[in-house]
Design a protein around this motif. Structure first.
Motif, mmCIF file in Angstrom:
data_model
loop_
_atom_site.group_PDB
_atom_site.id
_atom_site.type_symbol
_atom_site.label_atom_id
_atom_site.label_comp_id
_atom_site.label_asym_id
_atom_site.label_seq_id
_atom_site.Cartn_x
_atom_site.Cartn_y
_atom_site.Cartn_z
ATOM 1 N N VAL A 114 0.850 -1.194 0.000
ATOM 2 C CA VAL A 114 0.000 0.000 0.000
ATOM 3 C C VAL A 114 0.880 1.237 0.000
ATOM 4 O O VAL A 114 1.943 1.263 0.626
ATOM 5 C CB VAL A 114 -0.971 0.034 1.204
ATOM 6 N N ASP A 115 0.438 2.237 -0.725
ATOM 7 C CA ASP A 115 1.097 3.541 -0.749
ATOM 8 C C ASP A 115 0.199 4.492 -1.525
ATOM 9 O O ASP A 115 -0.200 4.189 -2.656
ATOM 10 C CB ASP A 115 2.474 3.459 -1.419
ATOM 11 N N ALA A 116 -0.144 5.627 -0.926
ATOM 12 C CA ALA A 116 -0.953 6.617 -1.644
ATOM 13 C C ALA A 116 -0.190 7.174 -2.837
ATOM 14 O O ALA A 116 -0.782 7.558 -3.845
ATOM 15 C CB ALA A 116 -1.357 7.747 -0.694
ATOM 16 N N ASN A 117 1.130 7.210 -2.731
ATOM 17 C CA ASN A 117 1.988 7.650 -3.836
ATOM 18 C C ASN A 117 2.358 6.423 -4.664
ATOM 19 O O ASN A 117 3.286 5.693 -4.335
ATOM 20 C CB ASN A 117 3.239 8.334 -3.272
ATOM 21 N N ARG A 118 1.615 6.197 -5.753
ATOM 22 C CA ARG A 118 1.823 4.961 -6.507
ATOM 23 C C ARG A 118 3.213 4.895 -7.136
ATOM 24 O O ARG A 118 3.788 3.820 -7.285
ATOM 25 C CB ARG A 118 0.758 4.807 -7.600
ATOM 26 N N THR A 119 3.764 6.045 -7.535
ATOM 27 C CA THR A 119 5.111 6.054 -8.116
ATOM 28 C C THR A 119 6.126 5.553 -7.099
ATOM 29 O O THR A 119 6.966 4.688 -7.404
ATOM 30 C CB THR A 119 5.491 7.475 -8.584
ATOM 31 N N ASN A 120 6.042 6.076 -5.899
ATOM 32 C CA ASN A 120 6.938 5.607 -4.835
ATOM 33 C C ASN A 120 6.670 4.148 -4.509
ATOM 34 O O ASN A 120 7.611 3.371 -4.283
ATOM 35 C CB ASN A 120 6.761 6.461 -3.579
ATOM 36 N N GLY A 121 5.392 3.757 -4.490
ATOM 37 C CA GLY A 121 5.049 2.371 -4.174
ATOM 38 C C GLY A 121 5.662 1.389 -5.156
ATOM 39 O O GLY A 121 6.216 0.355 -4.756
ATOM 40 N N ILE A 122 5.585 1.694 -6.450
ATOM 41 C CA ILE A 122 6.180 0.812 -7.457
ATOM 42 C C ILE A 122 7.699 0.796 -7.314
ATOM 43 O O ILE A 122 8.341 -0.264 -7.380
ATOM 44 C CB ILE A 122 5.768 1.254 -8.875
ATOM 45 N N THR A 123 8.288 1.971 -7.093
ATOM 46 C CA THR A 123 9.745 2.049 -6.917
ATOM 47 C C THR A 123 10.195 1.207 -5.730
ATOM 48 O O THR A 123 11.204 0.486 -5.811
ATOM 49 C CB THR A 123 10.173 3.520 -6.717
ATOM 50 N N GLN A 124 9.440 1.275 -4.646
ATOM 51 C CA GLN A 124 9.776 0.475 -3.459
ATOM 52 C C GLN A 124 9.627 -1.017 -3.736
ATOM 53 O O GLN A 124 10.475 -1.820 -3.312
ATOM 54 C CB GLN A 124 8.879 0.882 -2.288
ATOM 55 N N LEU A 125 8.600 -1.413 -4.446
ATOM 56 C CA LEU A 125 8.425 -2.830 -4.776
ATOM 57 C C LEU A 125 9.588 -3.331 -5.630
ATOM 58 O O LEU A 125 10.086 -4.447 -5.424
ATOM 59 C CB LEU A 125 7.105 -3.033 -5.518
ATOM 60 N N LEU A 126 10.027 -2.512 -6.569
ATOM 61 C CA LEU A 126 11.111 -2.931 -7.454
ATOM 62 C C LEU A 126 12.469 -2.911 -6.762
ATOM 63 O O LEU A 126 13.456 -3.407 -7.313
ATOM 64 C CB LEU A 126 11.139 -2.042 -8.696
ATOM 65 N N SER A 127 12.533 -2.323 -5.557
ATOM 66 C CA SER A 127 13.785 -2.323 -4.795
ATOM 67 C C SER A 127 13.876 -3.517 -3.837
ATOM 68 O O SER A 127 14.893 -3.696 -3.175
ATOM 69 C CB SER A 127 13.912 -1.021 -3.997
ATOM 70 N N GLN A 128 12.804 -4.320 -3.766
ATOM 71 C CA GLN A 128 12.818 -5.487 -2.885
ATOM 72 C C GLN A 128 13.787 -6.544 -3.407
ATOM 73 O O GLN A 128 14.089 -6.610 -4.605
ATOM 74 C CB GLN A 128 11.414 -6.088 -2.774
ATOM 75 N N LYS A 129 14.249 -7.374 -2.504
ATOM 76 C CA LYS A 129 15.175 -8.446 -2.883
ATOM 77 C C LYS A 129 14.528 -9.360 -3.923
ATOM 78 O O LYS A 129 15.166 -9.768 -4.907
ATOM 79 C CB LYS A 129 15.580 -9.240 -1.649
ATOM 80 N N ILE A 130 13.251 -9.711 -3.704
ATOM 81 C CA ILE A 130 12.484 -10.472 -4.689
ATOM 82 C C ILE A 130 11.552 -9.485 -5.378
ATOM 83 O O ILE A 130 10.576 -9.015 -4.795
ATOM 84 C CB ILE A 130 11.689 -11.614 -4.035
#
Length: 336
Positions: A114-130
């Motif tokens: 979850v993240d109200a800022n979808r751009t940040n949310g996607i960036t954070q997901l893509l920074s995960q180990k998996i």
């Protein structure tokens, strides 16, 4: 209410002008949209209120998650937390919001964020180990700061956007022209036996662009209710006195599917956080009777003291026809 909406018509014109300017600036690249290198599918609607986004997201999860690493990203409406959160074993409905928590509980093989800022949310997901291979954006049709690769627009059969108007006179978040961004339009909450003639009539009314596809779905209710310990067939409990409880946008079909003349129907606002007073009211109404609620409400009530009598009714989105075409279109986008 109709008189009030007419009085507010000038504000609707102003709101429509503002949203149209905003969309124009995004369309021309004056306001920045961020694209990503993985498939991003946005699911949303033009109107406020329930059009069936959750069962549509769940349909996509079932379609894709056996062969791809899937993540869902939602705003987390009415959650009691802020910023980016990736669901884990410590999460609950208050932290994630009811719908993301429902995804997390039902689909343990996907990532739920979850993240109200979808751009940040996607960036954070893509920074995960998996890293996810596909991201499903829940209720993000108007979130123009992210440029999704594929857009699915939902509109309810009894409340088509073509028959609606801009807020506050109507229920549209933006002009009907916003439908032009959709790759696929799904007319939800149809009757199971919607005729070909009626489908053609709706196609004509929605005035699809060249290349846009349209599909028709209905809400398919499970034939059983569930809780943590048991499963009971609906036909066994339908005649039994019970309490039906719903905190969703449009609960009438849920009530109609289960109720008999002896039932008590309790309605709460959409995404409602149940207080102790609410729980006392529910207990007093129920006594020793079963309490049946929606799956979305269940995730918010599952830790309450009423849990021993509490059951939920699952739903899913089912295509009236051309399901294979829909699946093939989504899979082709992902592969490309």
């Amino acid at each position: 209410m109709n008189l009030l909406r007419k009085i507010l018509f000038p504000f609707a014109i102003l709101y429509g002008f503002i949203t149209s300017i905003r969309n124009f600036l995004f369309d021309k690249g004056i306001l920045k949209s961020t694209s990503f290198d993985i498939p991003v599918i946005a699911v949303g609607n033009l109107s406020v209120g329930g059009t069936g986004k959750t069962p549509q997201i769940e349909y996509l999860i079932r379609l894709l998650s056996d062969n791809y690493r899937v993540a869902t990203l939602s705003r987390g409406y009415k959650r009691k937390s802020e910023g980016f959160i990736l669901a884990d074993s410590t999460s609950n409905a208050e932290i994630l919001g009811d719908e993301p928590f429902q995804f997390y509980q039902k689909f343990p093989n996907i990532q739920v964020a979850v993240d109200a800022n979808r751009t940040n949310g996607i960036t954070q997901l893509l920074s995960q180990k998996i890293k996810p291979e596909i991201i499903l954006l829940d209720d993000a049709y108007q979130h123009r700061k992210v440029k999704a690769g594929f857009y699915i627009l939902l509109t309810a059969f009894g409340d088509l956007y073509a028959d609606d108007f801009i807020l506050p006179t109507g229920s549209l978040r933006e002009s009907r022209r916003g439908a032009n961004r959709a790759n696929i339009i799904v007319v939800t909450k149809c009757s199971k036996n919607l005729s070909d003639e009626k489908q053609d009539e709706i196609r004509s009314k929605l005035k699809l662009n060249c290349g846009q596809q349209i599909y028709f779905t209905f809400i398919d209710y499970d034939d059983a209710i569930y809780n943590v310990e048991e499963k009971i067939a609906v036909n066994e409990i339908k005649s039994e006195p019970k309490v039906l409880l719903a905190g969703i946008a449009k609960p009438k079909p849920f009530f109609d599917y289960l109720k008999n003349e002896n039932d008590e129907c309790l309605t709460f606002p959409d995404h409602h956080h149940f207080s102790e007073n609410d729980l006392n009211e529910i207990r007093n109404k129920a006594q020793n009777k079963k309490i049946i609620t929606t799956e979305k409400d269940y995730v918010r009530l599952k830790d309450a003291e009423i849990i021993s009598n509490l059951y939920y009714l699952p739903i899913k989105s089912t295509f009236i026809n051309h399901k294979q075409n829909f699946d093939a279109t989504i899979l082709q986008y992902v592969k490309s």
